[in-house]
Design a protein around this motif. Structure first.
Motif, PDB file in Angstrom:
ATOM      1  N   MET A   1       0.864  -1.205   0.000  1.00  0.00           N
ATOM      2  CA  MET A   1       0.000   0.000   0.000  1.00  0.00           C
ATOM      3  C   MET A   1       0.886   1.236   0.000  1.00  0.00           C
ATOM      4  O   MET A   1       1.680   1.452   0.905  1.00  0.00           O
ATOM      5  CB  MET A   1      -0.888  -0.034   1.251  1.00  0.00           C
ATOM      6  N   ARG A   2       0.731   2.101  -1.033  1.00  0.00           N
ATOM      7  CA  ARG A   2       1.564   3.299  -1.097  1.00  0.00           C
ATOM      8  C   ARG A   2       1.012   4.439  -0.263  1.00  0.00           C
ATOM      9  O   ARG A   2       1.737   5.319   0.181  1.00  0.00           O
ATOM     10  CB  ARG A   2       1.706   3.731  -2.547  1.00  0.00           C
ATOM     11  N   TYR A   3      -0.330   4.458  -0.096  1.00  0.00           N
ATOM     12  CA  TYR A   3      -0.951   5.512   0.702  1.00  0.00           C
ATOM     13  C   TYR A   3      -1.913   4.868   1.692  1.00  0.00           C
ATOM     14  O   TYR A   3      -2.524   3.851   1.384  1.00  0.00           O
ATOM     15  CB  TYR A   3      -1.723   6.485  -0.201  1.00  0.00           C
ATOM     16  N   GLN A   4      -2.048   5.480   2.869  1.00  0.00           N
ATOM     17  CA  GLN A   4      -2.887   4.892   3.919  1.00  0.00           C
ATOM     18  C   GLN A   4      -4.235   5.588   4.036  1.00  0.00           C
ATOM     19  O   GLN A   4      -5.202   4.984   4.468  1.00  0.00           O
ATOM     20  CB  GLN A   4      -2.178   5.028   5.287  1.00  0.00           C
ATOM     21  N   PRO A   7      -7.315  11.062   0.303  1.00  0.00           N
ATOM     22  CA  PRO A   7      -6.931  12.461   0.096  1.00  0.00           C
ATOM     23  C   PRO A   7      -8.125  13.424   0.175  1.00  0.00           C
ATOM     24  O   PRO A   7      -7.937  14.625   0.306  1.00  0.00           O
ATOM     25  CB  PRO A   7      -6.329  12.452  -1.323  1.00  0.00           C
ATOM     26  N   LYS A   8      -9.353  12.900   0.120  1.00  0.00           N
ATOM     27  CA  LYS A   8     -10.524  13.779   0.190  1.00  0.00           C
ATOM     28  C   LYS A   8     -11.002  14.002   1.616  1.00  0.00           C
ATOM     29  O   LYS A   8     -11.286  15.120   2.015  1.00  0.00           O
ATOM     30  CB  LYS A   8     -11.673  13.200  -0.639  1.00  0.00           C
ATOM     31  N   CYS A   9     -11.096  12.927   2.409  1.00  0.00           N
ATOM     32  CA  CYS A   9     -11.699  13.085   3.747  1.00  0.00           C
ATOM     33  C   CYS A   9     -10.790  12.613   4.881  1.00  0.00           C
ATOM     34  O   CYS A   9     -11.126  12.785   6.050  1.00  0.00           O
ATOM     35  CB  CYS A   9     -13.038  12.350   3.814  1.00  0.00           C
ATOM     36  N   GLY A  10      -9.646  12.013   4.559  1.00  0.00           N
ATOM     37  CA  GLY A  10      -8.743  11.553   5.615  1.00  0.00           C
ATOM     38  C   GLY A  10      -9.111  10.186   6.171  1.00  0.00           C
ATOM     39  O   GLY A  10      -8.464   9.699   7.097  1.00  0.00           O
ATOM     40  N   GLY A  11     -10.153   9.570   5.616  1.00  0.00           N
ATOM     41  CA  GLY A  11     -10.549   8.220   6.065  1.00  0.00           C
ATOM     42  C   GLY A  11      -9.499   7.183   5.682  1.00  0.00           C
ATOM     43  O   GLY A  11      -8.568   7.462   4.938  1.00  0.00           O
ATOM     44  N   LYS A  12      -9.680   5.989   6.204  1.00  0.00           N
ATOM     45  CA  LYS A  12      -8.711   4.931   5.935  1.00  0.00           C
ATOM     46  C   LYS A  12      -8.970   4.310   4.562  1.00  0.00           C
ATOM     47  O   LYS A  12     -10.107   4.057   4.178  1.00  0.00           O
ATOM     48  CB  LYS A  12      -8.857   3.865   7.024  1.00  0.00           C
ATOM     49  N   LEU A  13      -7.881   4.095   3.826  1.00  0.00           N
ATOM     50  CA  LEU A  13      -8.003   3.437   2.527  1.00  0.00           C
ATOM     51  C   LEU A  13      -7.872   1.934   2.711  1.00  0.00           C
ATOM     52  O   LEU A  13      -7.030   1.480   3.480  1.00  0.00           O
ATOM     53  CB  LEU A  13      -6.898   3.915   1.568  1.00  0.00           C
ATOM     54  N   GLU A  14      -8.700   1.194   1.994  1.00  0.00           N
ATOM     55  CA  GLU A  14      -8.585  -0.264   2.035  1.00  0.00           C
ATOM     56  C   GLU A  14      -8.730  -0.855   0.654  1.00  0.00           C
ATOM     57  O   GLU A  14      -9.353  -0.268  -0.224  1.00  0.00           O
ATOM     58  CB  GLU A  14      -9.655  -0.849   2.967  1.00  0.00           C
ATOM     59  N   PHE A  15      -8.148  -2.043   0.504  1.00  0.00           N
ATOM     60  CA  PHE A  15      -8.347  -2.786  -0.748  1.00  0.00           C
ATOM     61  C   PHE A  15      -9.560  -3.667  -0.566  1.00  0.00           C
ATOM     62  O   PHE A  15      -9.750  -4.248   0.495  1.00  0.00           O
ATOM     63  CB  PHE A  15      -7.168  -3.729  -1.009  1.00  0.00           C
ATOM     64  N   PRO A  24      -7.169   1.530  -4.165  1.00  0.00           N
ATOM     65  CA  PRO A  24      -7.763   1.413  -2.834  1.00  0.00           C
ATOM     66  C   PRO A  24      -8.960   2.351  -2.702  1.00  0.00           C
ATOM     67  O   PRO A  24      -9.039   3.368  -3.410  1.00  0.00           O
ATOM     68  CB  PRO A  24      -6.625   1.829  -1.904  1.00  0.00           C
ATOM     69  N   LYS A  25      -9.849   1.985  -1.799  1.00  0.00           N
ATOM     70  CA  LYS A  25     -11.081   2.753  -1.632  1.00  0.00           C
ATOM     71  C   LYS A  25     -11.192   3.239  -0.191  1.00  0.00           C
ATOM     72  O   LYS A  25     -10.786   2.539   0.737  1.00  0.00           O
ATOM     73  CB  LYS A  25     -12.255   1.806  -1.939  1.00  0.00           C
ATOM     74  N   CYS A  26     -11.757   4.424  -0.003  1.00  0.00           N
ATOM     75  CA  CYS A  26     -11.927   5.002   1.331  1.00  0.00           C
ATOM     76  C   CYS A  26     -13.116   4.343   2.030  1.00  0.00           C
ATOM     77  O   CYS A  26     -14.206   4.280   1.465  1.00  0.00           O
ATOM     78  CB  CYS A  26     -12.163   6.500   1.209  1.00  0.00           C
ATOM     79  N   ILE A  27     -12.898   3.881   3.267  1.00  0.00           N
ATOM     80  CA  ILE A  27     -13.995   3.213   3.968  1.00  0.00           C
ATOM     81  C   ILE A  27     -15.029   4.217   4.484  1.00  0.00           C
ATOM     82  O   ILE A  27     -16.145   3.846   4.788  1.00  0.00           O
ATOM     83  CB  ILE A  27     -13.501   2.323   5.142  1.00  0.00           C
ATOM     84  N   PHE A  33      -9.200   5.764  -4.925  1.00  0.00           N
ATOM     85  CA  PHE A  33      -7.953   6.492  -5.155  1.00  0.00           C
ATOM     86  C   PHE A  33      -7.166   5.762  -6.240  1.00  0.00           C
ATOM     87  O   PHE A  33      -6.378   4.871  -5.965  1.00  0.00           O
ATOM     88  CB  PHE A  33      -7.172   6.545  -3.843  1.00  0.00           C
ATOM     89  N   TYR A  34      -7.401   6.128  -7.497  1.00  0.00           N
ATOM     90  CA  TYR A  34      -6.695   5.495  -8.614  1.00  0.00           C
ATOM     91  C   TYR A  34      -5.228   5.891  -8.562  1.00  0.00           C
ATOM     92  O   TYR A  34      -4.911   7.075  -8.453  1.00  0.00           O
ATOM     93  CB  TYR A  34      -7.285   5.950  -9.952  1.00  0.00           C
ATOM     94  N   GLN A  35      -4.345   4.920  -8.637  1.00  0.00           N
ATOM     95  CA  GLN A  35      -2.920   5.226  -8.595  1.00  0.00           C
ATOM     96  C   GLN A  35      -2.296   4.848  -9.928  1.00  0.00           C
ATOM     97  O   GLN A  35      -2.074   3.682 -10.220  1.00  0.00           O
ATOM     98  CB  GLN A  35      -2.272   4.484  -7.439  1.00  0.00           C
ATOM     99  N   ASN A  36      -2.078   5.866 -10.737  1.00  0.00           N
ATOM    100  CA  ASN A  36      -1.564   5.676 -12.089  1.00  0.00           C
ATOM    101  C   ASN A  36      -0.181   6.296 -12.201  1.00  0.00           C
ATOM    102  O   ASN A  36       0.189   7.133 -11.386  1.00  0.00           O
ATOM    103  CB  ASN A  36      -2.508   6.343 -13.087  1.00  0.00           C
ATOM    104  N   PRO A  37       0.564   5.911 -13.229  1.00  0.00           N
ATOM    105  CA  PRO A  37       1.870   6.541 -13.418  1.00  0.00           C
ATOM    106  C   PRO A  37       1.717   8.034 -13.691  1.00  0.00           C
ATOM    107  O   PRO A  37       0.690   8.468 -14.226  1.00  0.00           O
ATOM    108  CB  PRO A  37       2.447   5.857 -14.657  1.00  0.00           C
ATOM    109  N   ILE A  38       2.742   8.802 -13.326  1.00  0.00           N
ATOM    110  CA  ILE A  38       2.724  10.200 -13.717  1.00  0.00           C
ATOM    111  C   ILE A  38       3.578  10.367 -14.980  1.00  0.00           C
ATOM    112  O   ILE A  38       4.329   9.472 -15.341  1.00  0.00           O
ATOM    113  CB  ILE A  38       3.170  11.138 -12.578  1.00  0.00           C
ATOM    114  N   VAL A  39       3.440  11.508 -15.631  1.00  0.00           N
ATOM    115  CA  VAL A  39       4.090  11.697 -16.927  1.00  0.00           C
ATOM    116  C   VAL A  39       5.386  12.483 -16.764  1.00  0.00           C
ATOM    117  O   VAL A  39       5.388  13.575 -16.202  1.00  0.00           O
ATOM    118  CB  VAL A  39       3.151  12.442 -17.905  1.00  0.00           C
TER     119      VAL A  39
END
Ligand SMILES: [Zn+2]
Length: 164
Positions: A1-4, A7-15, A24-27, A33-39
């Protein structure tokens, strides 16, 4: 997990499944939270069969790379390439065609997709700046130690195609 945390509400992210490790999705609020490559963008400037490279002074310190940077969120990809090149080398450029595209996996916490453009000088004065401590032109048979494998792929291809 890269982020815990969300970023919108501070809730916990889970798979919610093994297939979704990059989503991962906020509970609390349900945000995915889509995690894609940056350019990443780089410009290839060639003079008398030599390519302009920069010596890095922050990450990968003292290794060399094709002058490069990241596209900002609200920025056009070609504008970003010209901006980064100007910031790092002092040169204004115009971009020609896309020369190559590669996935960069050298940084395990940030996958990037790199785009290398062929470029021509339109103005400015060559001077290392920003993330670079030195800039210089190199022939293919005298390359310095490179920071990135994908720059090596691009340089090999330029040599094969007799551009450097
Ligand atoms: Zn949330």
């Amino acid at each position: 997990m890269r982020y815990q945390f969300c970023p919108k509400c501070g809730g916990k992210l889970e798979f919610f499944s093994k297939q979704n490790i990059n989503q991962p999705k906020c509970i609390d609020c349900g945000f995915t939270f889509y995690q894609n490559p940056i350019v990443g963008v780089a410009a290839i400037l060639i003079k008398n069969k030599k390519i302009l490279l920069g010596k890095r002074n922050i990450s990968y310190k003292n290794k060399w790379c094709v002058p490069c940077g990241y596209v900002e969120y609200d920025e056009d990809v070609r504008e970003a390439t010209k901006r980064e090149f100007l910031e790092e080398t002092g040169l204004q450029i115009k971009l020609n065609r896309v020369y190559d595209v590669h996935s960069n996996f050298h940084n395990p916490i940030q996958h990037t997709v790199g785009i290398w453009f062929l470029a021509e000088i339109t103005g400015g004065q060559l001077k290392a700046n920003d993330d670079l401590s030195e800039v210089d032109y190199f022939s293919y048979d005298r390359l310095p130690e490179l920071a990135f494998t994908t720059d090596r792929f691009v340089l090999d291809r330029l040599a094969t195609e007799k551009l450097i």
